[in-house]
Design a protein around this motif. Structure first.
Motif, short mmCIF file in Angstrom:
data_model
loop_
_atom_site.label_atom_id
_atom_site.label_comp_id
_atom_site.label_asym_id
_atom_site.label_seq_id
_atom_site.Cartn_x
_atom_site.Cartn_y
_atom_site.Cartn_z
N THR A 45 0.85 -1.19 0.00
CA THR A 45 0.00 0.00 0.00
C THR A 45 0.89 1.24 0.00
N LEU A 48 1.33 4.66 5.08
CA LEU A 48 0.18 5.22 5.78
C LEU A 48 0.47 6.65 6.23
N PRO A 268 -2.47 0.68 12.34
CA PRO A 268 -3.11 -0.56 11.87
C PRO A 268 -4.16 -1.09 12.85
N MET A 271 -7.19 1.05 12.42
CA MET A 271 -7.85 0.65 11.17
C MET A 271 -8.66 -0.63 11.38
N LEU A 281 -12.34 -2.95 3.74
CA LEU A 281 -10.90 -2.76 3.80
C LEU A 281 -10.42 -1.69 2.84
N ASP A 282 -10.91 -1.67 1.62
CA ASP A 282 -10.47 -0.67 0.63
C ASP A 282 -10.73 0.75 1.14
N ILE A 285 -8.27 1.65 3.98
CA ILE A 285 -6.93 1.99 3.49
C ILE A 285 -6.93 3.39 2.87
N GLU A 286 -7.94 3.71 2.09
CA GLU A 286 -8.03 5.06 1.51
C GLU A 286 -8.06 6.12 2.60
N THR A 289 -4.57 6.87 3.76
CA THR A 289 -3.54 7.15 2.74
C THR A 289 -3.90 8.36 1.89
N VAL A 316 -2.28 -9.44 5.32
CA VAL A 316 -3.68 -9.29 5.72
C VAL A 316 -4.15 -10.65 6.23
N LEU A 337 -4.25 -6.31 10.01
CA LEU A 337 -3.15 -5.86 9.18
C LEU A 337 -1.85 -5.96 9.97
N ASN A 339 2.14 -5.39 9.68
CA ASN A 339 3.17 -4.78 8.84
C ASN A 339 4.39 -5.68 8.72
#
Length: 403
Positions: A45, A48, A268, A271, A281-282, A285-286, A289, A316, A337, A339
């Motif tokens: 991705t 963040l 994370p 989130m 999830l999409d 993330i948006e 970011t 994930v 999530l 990392n």
């Protein structure tokens, strides 16, 4: 073509990096980079962007780099730790950090040197001084921050907010306003905000912004930021906002010395709390970011060619994770999530340990015990030889020829 770095095999596509920028993306890029890294089974991705943190000097401040390398947060927006009098300390932090740091200037010139009360004396809320400071430090300052709750403003009501808005209008930057315990009433605060301004702690269980004012604010373009912190997020308030058709624009932690070890922990984890509330999830993330990047005009937040090579690699995990809000309401996130790598300017961030907790930060017995246990585990891990004889090489072979 030879690139500096290629991350291949991951989702949504391969990413090549050259000169600190994203040079190419797509499936099956040729493995001609100086460093080719297999991330099969993982997700890449944009790095963040945490829109609300506290990394400047003072009561609330934390060090970002030891957290960034294990969480994927490459851009940290310090939300009001520094005012005009104390900005130099934050600038030193920004210069020495490996991550990107931007700032929201506190309307109070003293910033957050203490726990609260910075806007009780309106002499500190000097509009001309704040305007001059923003103009002089455009490279660092992206907006203005003001905390509006009864402890912070005392008898001054929304006057510190009015002054922050004046600074924002004169310098062309947005204002982020913290909402909390009344007075002043949260609706009085929300009614003053302009399109592009940001209300943080938008799902606060203390302020409970659930009336027509929050709906109207969102309708005219005010941005809703989670700003979890140690007291700024409640699941039941978010549930009711979602029922009203309100969705958080951005997801931030309000990560500081009192929320780092819980209840926020990191981005994370925050989130994952949004996933537990039912957001896809999409979208999550948006909201961590590209949306915060657009809110403040920050670099990054995208995987487009030519963008800064600030990248996060995640596993994930389709496993449940118990998460709690600031008031100990528990939910279960369907995903987690984790990392695996964090890159800033195309450079892999190295592991770093966080400093000890400042002595003025309150911790529960369980938090202290967990920190002690972590220290013991790290000491034991690092005290054990890294490999045995079968994992070593004879770097300087002996000459066995007889004399």
């Amino acid at each position: 073509m030879t690139w500096d770095l290629l991350l291949f095999g991951g989702s949504p596509f391969d990413v090549a990096v050259s000169g600190g920028l994203i040079a190419a993306t797509g499936p099956g890029l040729p493995r001609t980079a100086a460093t080719n890294t297999d991330i099969s089974g993982l997700v890449v991705t944009p790095g963040l962007i945490d829109l609300h943190t506290h990394v400047g000097p003072g009561y609330w401040g934390i060090e970002p780099d030891p957290i960034a390398w294990r969480t994927g947060v490459t851009t940290w927006v310090d939300a009001g730790s520094a005012g005009a009098y104390t900005l130099s300390g934050l600038r030193k932090t920004a210069r020495s950090a490996e991550v990107r740091i931007s700032a929201l200037l506190n309307i109070s010139a003293v910033g957050l040197a203490g726990r609260t009360g910075e806007s009780r004396d309106l002499v500190n809320c000097d509009v001309e001084l704040a305007v001059d400071t923003v103009q002089e430090h455009r490279d660092l300052i992206r907006g203005v921050k003001v905390r509006i709750d009864r402890e912070t403003v005392g008898a001054n009501g929304v006057e510190p907010l009015r002054r922050a808005l004046t600074v924002g209008e004169r310098t062309g930057v947005p204002v982020m306003v913290h909402i909390g315990a009344a007075p002043p009433a949260v609706d009085e605060v929300l009614d003053l905000l302009r399109p592009g301004d940001i209300v943080t702690h938008c799902a606060s269980g203390i302020a409970s912004p659930l009336g027509p004012a929050i709906v109207a604010a969102a309708g005219r373009g005010v941005l809703l930021d989670i700003g979890h912190g140690s007291g700024g997020f409640a699941f039941d308030v978010l549930d009711r906002q979602l029922d009203l058709g309100l969705r958080p624009t951005t997801i931030s932690t309000d990560l500081h010395a009192r929320s780092l070890h819980g209840p926020a922990f990191d981005l994370p984890t925050t989130m994952a709390k949004m996933l537990a509330a039912g957001l896809p999830l999409d979208e999550v993330i948006e909201a961590a970011t590209i949306r915060p990047a657009r809110a403040l005009g920050l670099p990054g937040g995208t995987l487009e060619v030519g963008a800064p090579a600030d990248l996060a690699v995640f596993e994930v995990r389709d496993e449940e994770l118990e998460v709690t809000d600031a008031h100990l309401q528990a939910r279960r996130s369907p995903r987690r999530l984790v990392n695996r790598a964090t890159y800033v300017h195309g450079r892999l961030l190295p592991p770093r340990l966080s400093p000890p907790v400042p002595p003025w930060i309150p911790l529960t017995d369980a938090q202290r015990a967990a920190l002690d246990r972590r220290d013991r585990d790290l000491r034991a891990l690092l005290s054990t030889p890294l490999v045995g004889a079968d994992g070593l090489a004879d770097q300087f072979p002996r000459d066995d020829r007889s004399s």
